[in-house]
Scaffold this motif. Structure first.
Motif: not given
Length: 152
Positions: A26-27, A32-33, A118-121
């Motif tokens: 969620v964080r 990213r948002d 994006t990679r972290l997500i």
């Protein structure tokens, strides 16, 4: 009947997903948002400067947001130099070409940040999937069956 050890392991896995991985996800998505919002601001600014250049606009009348969606009309007698928020509350006066160069650099940095998030997500989602697979194995469910919704 499942023995207590397996039940306890499943509970620990579920707690790990719910208590650690999901909040991390969620964080990361929220961060990213925020970066996507910055990208939009710089993209809009670039497009506005390009329109001023293309149409040879030397002065303009506009509406300025004073805050809390309260606007006032403003006259800009000379559009050749603009102030750009460069961060930490600082604004730098730029010519159009200087501003476009600065924006290009910021857009590159923002694109890299978006890729990193994006990679972290994806990594967090992969860890969630891995833990869910571990739960599935403990429950001895076939791979094609899905886990109960509460796990996801």
């Amino acid at each position: 009947m499942m023995d207590g050890y397996i039940q306890e392991k499943i509970q620990k896995f579920e707690e790990f997903v719910d208590g650690h991985l999901k909040p991390q996800l969620v964080r990361a998505i929220a961060e990213r948002d925020k970066v996507f919002e910055q990208q939009k601001v710089f993209s809009d600014l670039r497009r506005n400067i390009e329109n001023l250049e293309k149409n040879s606009v030397t002065s303009l009348r506009t509406m300025v947001n004073l805050g809390s969606e309260v606007y006032m009309q403003a006259d800009v007698p000379d559009t050749q130099r603009i102030f750009v928020d460069v961060g930490l509350g600082f604004h730098v006066e730029f010519t159009w070409s200087e501003a476009l160069n600065f924006i290009a650099l910021r857009e590159e940095k923002i694109a890299r940040q978006i890729e990193e998030y994006t990679r972290l997500i994806a990594s967090i989602k992969a860890r969630i999937k891995l833990v869910c697979e571990g739960i599935r194995e403990l429950l001895q469910l076939p791979a094609e069956k899905s886990l109960p919704e509460r796990v996801f």
